[in-house]
Design an enzyme around this catalytic site. Structure first.
Site, PDB file in Angstrom:
ATOM      1  N   CYS A  78      -4.770   6.274  -4.671  1.00  6.00           N
ATOM      2  CA  CYS A  78      -4.025   4.926  -4.659  1.00  6.00           C
ATOM      3  C   CYS A  78      -2.460   5.054  -4.920  1.00  6.00           C
ATOM      4  O   CYS A  78      -2.130   5.457  -5.944  1.00  6.00           O
ATOM      5  CB  CYS A  78      -4.797   3.881  -5.510  1.00  6.00           C
ATOM      6  SG  CYS A  78      -3.936   2.217  -5.369  1.00  6.00           S
TER       7      CYS A  78
ATOM      8  N   GLY B 151      -1.317   2.715  -7.275  1.00 11.28           N
ATOM      9  CA  GLY B 151      -2.103   2.962  -8.549  1.00 11.28           C
ATOM     10  C   GLY B 151      -1.359   4.109  -9.360  1.00 11.28           C
ATOM     11  O   GLY B 151      -1.397   4.047 -10.603  1.00 11.28           O
TER      12      GLY B 151
ATOM     13  N   CYS C  15       0.955  -1.078  -0.130  1.00 12.23           N
ATOM     14  CA  CYS C  15       0.117   0.129  -0.034  1.00 12.23           C
ATOM     15  C   CYS C  15       0.929   1.249   0.062  1.00 12.23           C
ATOM     16  O   CYS C  15       1.400   1.563   1.094  1.00 12.23           O
ATOM     17  CB  CYS C  15      -1.015   0.175   1.160  1.00 12.23           C
ATOM     18  SG  CYS C  15      -1.828   1.295   1.354  1.00 12.23           S
TER      19      CYS C  15
ATOM     20  N   HIS D  50      -2.357  -4.022 -10.987  1.00 14.76           N
ATOM     21  CA  HIS D  50      -2.993  -2.961 -11.492  1.00 14.76           C
ATOM     22  C   HIS D  50      -3.241  -2.718 -13.135  1.00 14.76           C
ATOM     23  O   HIS D  50      -2.661  -3.248 -13.896  1.00 14.76           O
ATOM     24  CB  HIS D  50      -2.104  -1.642 -11.238  1.00 14.76           C
ATOM     25  CG  HIS D  50      -2.042  -1.151  -9.992  1.00 14.76           C
ATOM     26  ND1 HIS D  50      -2.902  -0.394  -9.152  1.00 14.76           N
ATOM     27  CD2 HIS D  50      -1.104  -1.536  -9.044  1.00 14.76           C
ATOM     28  CE1 HIS D  50      -2.498  -0.233  -7.982  1.00 14.76           C
ATOM     29  NE2 HIS D  50      -1.519  -1.224  -7.702  1.00 14.76           N
TER      30      HIS D  50
ATOM     31  N   GLU E 285     -10.469   0.688  -6.336  1.00 14.12           N
ATOM     32  CA  GLU E 285      -9.465  -0.430  -5.628  1.00 14.12           C
ATOM     33  C   GLU E 285      -9.989  -1.757  -5.539  1.00 14.12           C
ATOM     34  O   GLU E 285     -11.177  -2.012  -4.975  1.00 14.12           O
ATOM     35  CB  GLU E 285      -8.963   0.151  -4.385  1.00 14.12           C
ATOM     36  CG  GLU E 285      -7.765   1.242  -4.586  1.00 14.12           C
ATOM     37  CD  GLU E 285      -6.904   1.328  -3.172  1.00 14.12           C
ATOM     38  OE1 GLU E 285      -6.909   0.213  -2.428  1.00 14.12           O
ATOM     39  OE2 GLU E 285      -6.739   2.756  -3.028  1.00 14.12           O
TER      40      GLU E 285
HETATM   41  N1  LIG Z   1      -6.213  -2.330  -2.868  1.00 10.63           N
HETATM   42  C1  LIG Z   1      -4.874  -2.494  -3.125  1.00 10.63           C
HETATM   43  C2  LIG Z   1      -4.029  -2.350  -1.648  1.00 10.63           C
HETATM   44  C3  LIG Z   1      -4.121  -1.057  -1.294  1.00 10.63           C
HETATM   45  C4  LIG Z   1      -3.270  -0.178  -2.281  1.00 10.63           C
HETATM   46  C5  LIG Z   1      -3.465   1.447  -2.186  1.00 10.63           C
HETATM   47  N2  LIG Z   1      -4.342   1.896  -1.200  1.00 10.63           N
HETATM   48  C6  LIG Z   1      -2.096   2.239  -2.100  1.00 10.63           C
HETATM   49  O1  LIG Z   1      -2.135   3.073  -1.884  1.00 10.63           O
HETATM   50  O2  LIG Z   1      -1.345   1.728  -2.847  1.00 10.63           O
HETATM   51  C7  LIG Z   1      -4.690  -4.202  -3.386  1.00 10.63           C
HETATM   52  O3  LIG Z   1      -5.633  -4.687  -3.343  1.00 10.63           O
HETATM   53  O4  LIG Z   1      -3.790  -4.299  -4.012  1.00 10.63           O
END
Ligand SMILES: N[C@H](CCC[C@H](N)C(=O)O)C(=O)O
Length: 271
Positions: free
Chosen positions: A210, A213, A75, A152, A201
């Site tokens: 994100c 992201g 994250c 992604h 997400e």
């Molecule tokens: N939903 C993402 C994890 C959180 C990533 C995001 N909140 C960030 O800041 O990188 C996943 O399942 O890969």
């Protein structure tokens, strides 16, 4: 019998998580707690749960659980907030910190003003597994797959305001092409090395930002000749700067980390 769990609500560009220092407040069932505590009306309300812990390979460890209880490999926004937390709560006085995650060791450089950490630069390592997907008749666009340790799917469009993210987000998140599901980003080039991005997400739905992201979006923009190696990614909740370092091949992400409030949960312990 009850037990108290202290937590801190923080966000990175509006991507908000519940942070728990598990060296003081161990969490036995994080998947279940992530679901319960992330709920807006009956819980605390957040995009998920982040556990700060110890590591024998780094200064600290981080585990991240989405709002649906699924554990993710990394994250970006959360890692910046972990850097802020461990410094401001006195767990370290270092301003360069190593963080052990499921996608490897990340290096955090804290920008400190007085005793406050406002922005953090994270060495996110190298992007992996890029590739183009031509949806042909199914959708009027093509997308770029980029892994930042987590998956992604980045799609560039001419007008991001025309994307119905609540509809297409879950469709692509759960597409059979992605056995582990995927995070879904739509992006529009709005200026030189300036990208507007919105995200659905995996495991949390639409979030304000994100971090991984934003890295994936900047990588996809460079690969597709739409931006240089350094770009600003403007999301609903804020902007992060991404640089794909030519020498190391690593992605450097710089962005904000904000504390919202401290709280405590009183848990009934099964007797
Ligand atoms: N939903 C993402 C994890 C959180 C990533 C995001 N909140 C960030 O800041 O990188 C996943 O399942 O890969």
């Amino acid at each position: 019998m009850t037990t108290i769990i202290k937590f801190t609500k923080m966000h990175g560009a509006g991507n908000d998580y519940i942070y728990v220092d598990t060296t003081r407040y161990p969490i036995a069932d994080p998947e279940k707690k992530a679901i319960e505590w992330s709920k807006f009306h009956t819980g605390i309300g957040s995009d998920g749960l982040i556990l700060i812990g110890v590591s024998d390979k780094a200064d600290f460890s981080m585990r991240i659980f989405n709002a649906d209880g699924s554990e993710a490999m990394m994250c970006g926004n959360g890692s910046r907030c972990v850097g802020k937390y461990v410094y401001e709560y006195g767990l370290t006085d270092k301003t360069e910190i190593t963080l052990d995650t499921l996608s490897g060791i990340k290096i955090l450089k804290l920008q400190v003003e007085g005793k406050t950490v406002n922005t953090v630069t994270v060495d996110m390592g190298s992007p992996q597994e890029t590739g183009e997907i031509d949806w042909r008749k199914k959708y009027p666009f093509q997308s770029t797959k980029v892994s930042m340790g987590n998956p992604h799917l980045v799609t560039f469009v001419d007008d991001i305001t025309r994307i119905n993210l609540p509809e297409i987000g879950p469709e692509l998140e759960n597409h059979p092409l992605f056995p582990d599901r995927t995070n879904v980003e739509f992006a529009q080039i709005v200026g030189k090395d300036t990208i507007r991005m919105r995200v659905w997400e995996r495991g949390s739905g639409i979030t304000q930002a994100c971090g991984t992201g934003a890295c994936a979006t900047a990588v996809a923009a460079f690969i597709n000749g739409l931006a240089g190696r350094k770009s600003d990614v403007i999301m609903d909740g804020g902007t992060v700067t991404i640089e794909w370092d030519e020498t190391s091949g690593h992605i450097l992400m710089t962005g904000p980390a904000t504390k919202v409030f401290d709280g405590e949960i009183v848990e009934e312990m099964e007797s």
